[in-house]
Design an enzyme around this catalytic site. Sequence first.
Site, PDB file in Angstrom:
ATOM      1  N   ASN A 157      35.553  53.219  45.659  1.00 28.69           N
ATOM      2  CA  ASN A 157      34.949  52.372  46.687  1.00 28.69           C
ATOM      3  C   ASN A 157      33.483  52.772  46.939  1.00 28.69           C
ATOM      4  O   ASN A 157      32.879  53.451  46.115  1.00 28.69           O
ATOM      5  CB  ASN A 157      35.785  52.387  47.978  1.00 28.69           C
ATOM      6  CG  ASN A 157      35.808  51.018  48.638  1.00 28.69           C
ATOM      7  OD1 ASN A 157      34.763  50.413  48.843  1.00 28.69           O
ATOM      8  ND2 ASN A 157      36.981  50.543  48.965  1.00 28.69           N
ATOM      9  N   ARG A 158      32.939  52.374  48.072  1.00 26.12           N
ATOM     10  CA  ARG A 158      31.488  52.423  48.256  1.00 26.12           C
ATOM     11  C   ARG A 158      31.006  53.608  49.090  1.00 26.12           C
ATOM     12  O   ARG A 158      31.693  54.036  50.017  1.00 26.12           O
ATOM     13  CB  ARG A 158      31.016  51.124  48.919  1.00 26.12           C
ATOM     14  CG  ARG A 158      31.216  49.934  48.018  1.00 26.12           C
ATOM     15  CD  ARG A 158      30.981  48.616  48.732  1.00 26.12           C
ATOM     16  NE  ARG A 158      31.113  47.519  47.765  1.00 26.12           N
ATOM     17  CZ  ARG A 158      32.275  47.038  47.346  1.00 26.12           C
ATOM     18  NH1 ARG A 158      33.412  47.531  47.805  1.00 26.12           N
ATOM     19  NH2 ARG A 158      32.304  46.067  46.458  1.00 26.12           N
ATOM     20  N   GLU A 210      44.566  49.678  46.285  1.00 24.62           N
ATOM     21  CA  GLU A 210      43.969  50.953  45.890  1.00 24.62           C
ATOM     22  C   GLU A 210      44.160  51.982  47.002  1.00 24.62           C
ATOM     23  O   GLU A 210      43.403  51.996  47.960  1.00 24.62           O
ATOM     24  CB  GLU A 210      42.483  50.738  45.603  1.00 24.62           C
ATOM     25  CG  GLU A 210      42.203  49.609  44.630  1.00 24.62           C
ATOM     26  CD  GLU A 210      40.814  48.972  44.828  1.00 24.62           C
ATOM     27  OE1 GLU A 210      39.820  49.706  44.862  1.00 24.62           O
ATOM     28  OE2 GLU A 210      40.743  47.740  44.978  1.00 24.62           O
ATOM     29  N   HIS A 255      32.685  53.011  43.063  1.00 19.32           N
ATOM     30  CA  HIS A 255      33.665  53.442  42.063  1.00 19.32           C
ATOM     31  C   HIS A 255      33.127  54.486  41.076  1.00 19.32           C
ATOM     32  O   HIS A 255      33.341  54.401  39.868  1.00 19.32           O
ATOM     33  CB  HIS A 255      34.188  52.232  41.286  1.00 19.32           C
ATOM     34  CG  HIS A 255      35.083  51.328  42.091  1.00 19.32           C
ATOM     35  ND1 HIS A 255      35.755  51.744  43.208  1.00 19.32           N
ATOM     36  CD2 HIS A 255      35.411  50.010  41.927  1.00 19.32           C
ATOM     37  CE1 HIS A 255      36.468  50.734  43.704  1.00 19.32           C
ATOM     38  NE2 HIS A 255      36.270  49.672  42.961  1.00 19.32           N
ATOM     39  N   GLN A 279      42.887  50.035  49.994  1.00 14.92           N
ATOM     40  CA  GLN A 279      41.985  48.907  49.806  1.00 14.92           C
ATOM     41  C   GLN A 279      42.792  47.764  49.206  1.00 14.92           C
ATOM     42  O   GLN A 279      43.411  47.919  48.155  1.00 14.92           O
ATOM     43  CB  GLN A 279      40.837  49.287  48.850  1.00 14.92           C
ATOM     44  CG  GLN A 279      39.814  48.193  48.625  1.00 14.92           C
ATOM     45  CD  GLN A 279      38.737  48.120  49.697  1.00 14.92           C
ATOM     46  OE1 GLN A 279      38.679  48.988  50.572  1.00 14.92           O
ATOM     47  NE2 GLN A 279      37.886  47.110  49.650  1.00 14.92           N
ATOM     48  N   HIS A 322      43.322  51.323  39.782  1.00 15.83           N
ATOM     49  CA  HIS A 322      42.787  49.985  40.074  1.00 15.83           C
ATOM     50  C   HIS A 322      43.498  48.907  39.252  1.00 15.83           C
ATOM     51  O   HIS A 322      42.838  48.041  38.662  1.00 15.83           O
ATOM     52  CB  HIS A 322      41.278  49.987  39.804  1.00 15.83           C
ATOM     53  CG  HIS A 322      40.499  48.975  40.569  1.00 15.83           C
ATOM     54  ND1 HIS A 322      40.644  47.618  40.377  1.00 15.83           N
ATOM     55  CD2 HIS A 322      39.568  49.113  41.538  1.00 15.83           C
ATOM     56  CE1 HIS A 322      39.811  46.973  41.187  1.00 15.83           C
ATOM     57  NE2 HIS A 322      39.149  47.864  41.903  1.00 15.83           N
ATOM     58  N   SER A 323      44.821  48.925  39.256  1.00 17.26           N
ATOM     59  CA  SER A 323      45.544  47.848  38.563  1.00 17.26           C
ATOM     60  C   SER A 323      45.477  46.559  39.368  1.00 17.26           C
ATOM     61  O   SER A 323      45.522  46.583  40.597  1.00 17.26           O
ATOM     62  CB  SER A 323      47.007  48.237  38.367  1.00 17.26           C
ATOM     63  OG  SER A 323      47.118  49.207  37.353  1.00 17.26           O
ATOM     64  N   TYR A 324      45.358  45.447  38.640  1.00 17.29           N
ATOM     65  CA  TYR A 324      45.446  44.121  39.267  1.00 17.29           C
ATOM     66  C   TYR A 324      46.823  43.573  38.912  1.00 17.29           C
ATOM     67  O   TYR A 324      47.133  43.391  37.730  1.00 17.29           O
ATOM     68  CB  TYR A 324      44.427  43.160  38.665  1.00 17.29           C
ATOM     69  CG  TYR A 324      42.981  43.392  38.982  1.00 17.29           C
ATOM     70  CD1 TYR A 324      42.303  44.517  38.521  1.00 17.29           C
ATOM     71  CD2 TYR A 324      42.259  42.432  39.694  1.00 17.29           C
ATOM     72  CE1 TYR A 324      40.953  44.690  38.772  1.00 17.29           C
ATOM     73  CE2 TYR A 324      40.903  42.597  39.940  1.00 17.29           C
ATOM     74  CZ  TYR A 324      40.264  43.725  39.490  1.00 17.29           C
ATOM     75  OH  TYR A 324      38.935  43.893  39.724  1.00 17.29           O
ATOM     76  N   ASP A 345      38.929  42.182  50.809  1.00 14.71           N
ATOM     77  CA  ASP A 345      38.334  43.300  50.072  1.00 14.71           C
ATOM     78  C   ASP A 345      38.093  44.390  51.111  1.00 14.71           C
ATOM     79  O   ASP A 345      36.966  44.767  51.389  1.00 14.71           O
ATOM     80  CB  ASP A 345      37.028  42.853  49.392  1.00 14.71           C
ATOM     81  CG  ASP A 345      36.576  43.834  48.314  1.00 14.71           C
ATOM     82  OD1 ASP A 345      37.184  44.915  48.209  1.00 14.71           O
ATOM     83  OD2 ASP A 345      35.610  43.516  47.602  1.00 14.71           O
TER      84      ASP A 345
END
Length: 404
Positions: free
Chosen positions: A117-118, A356, A143, A328, A217-219, A291
């Site tokens: 993340n940021r 996440e 990331h 997340q 980070h799987s979608y 998000d």
Amino acid sequence: MSPYGLFDPPPMSAITPIGTAGTLGASTGVCATRAAAAEAKREPFGALADGTPIEAVNLSNNSGMTVRVITLGASIQSLRVPDRYGGAGDIVLGFSTAQEYMDDSNYFGATIGRFANRIAKGRFSLDGIDYSLATNDHGNHLHGGKRGFDKVVWTLDSATGGSAATAVFSYVSADGEEGYAGTLHVTATYSLDDRNVLHIEYRATTDKTTIVNITGHSYFNLAGADRHGSAMAHLVQIHASRYTPVDALLIPTGELRSVDGTPFDFRAPTPVGQRIRDGRDPQIRRGRGYDHNFLIDGAAGELRIAARVEDPQSGRVLEILTTAPGLQFYSGNFLAATTAGKRARLYRQGDGLAFEPQVFPDAPNHSSFPSARLDPDHVFRNSIEYRFSVAAAPEEPPASAPAR
Ligand code: GLA
């Protein structure tokens, strides 16, 4: 009682175990009549354009699941899970070649680090020292920076079968990499058992005080990522009463806001798409959907339920547990049909959902957030479990019921 002993399971009428799950579980004390089955097999996964070979490990169990993890990013490349009719389908977005992962910026299936993340402007200070990290997202650090853990080749240290199939990956991040202090030794361990539980464990140690926030980070598209369309009809439940609102660049403002009466209230299972176009909520507008980081109920450090996802059509159910304080939830808002994934399928907005588990975004700049600090002689640890099952089919109306 839950077979996992951690939380109350959904009513048994709603969940049926897949295959033989349970008959081999330790909790039953019943001996398996067939040989221990989970297997780990190594195989080549081609090479990058510069010739670097990439390896894969396939983990498979006796209950119809297979997981392929590749050494690029220690990324989950495919995850095949049975639906309620027993048909296995690949339920994660991604690519069929290594170089496509290298060229892409969606972090499909990847291990994210050093800091998921940021971090605002890539800056923070620790013990009076100012750090300046690589920036790669509108002047912010995202990331892990320009070359995060998703873009490096990990070592596949071991692949073993038995009651669970386990693969251990490692990576050594050099002192100063992307601006971070300390040499960081990282492992990512994937373990699949016959209950259709995939356990992922990230660990890291450092030789200098630093910050760490590693996640996966799987979608997911539980309908089958190579066959169906959007994931917007998935029912999502997030066990969180509060979330962290963000500014226009998706940096948390520092507020911990109640989800009550907002589109962020997922305490009861809700179709993802139901409120995602609610432009009255500035937070939905900023994220172009979801998000955002949710504060998972319960005590961080203990493995506890964070989210449950169900695809009503296939019946596939995914429960996500973690030791991390935050989750997340990213609803695939930046997917814009510019990327063709496995089987040349174009990924459009909302085609996959990422969950996440992590320390809160921008934690190093918010003393009120759980700390991301890691000192020498301590171990960073983030445990994540994906537990798969299937929901029973909706009841058919009795044959005598009048047709409507
Ligand atoms: C995370 C971020 C999103 C986006 C994706 C990758 O989930 O929060 O804003 O950057 O990764 O596209």
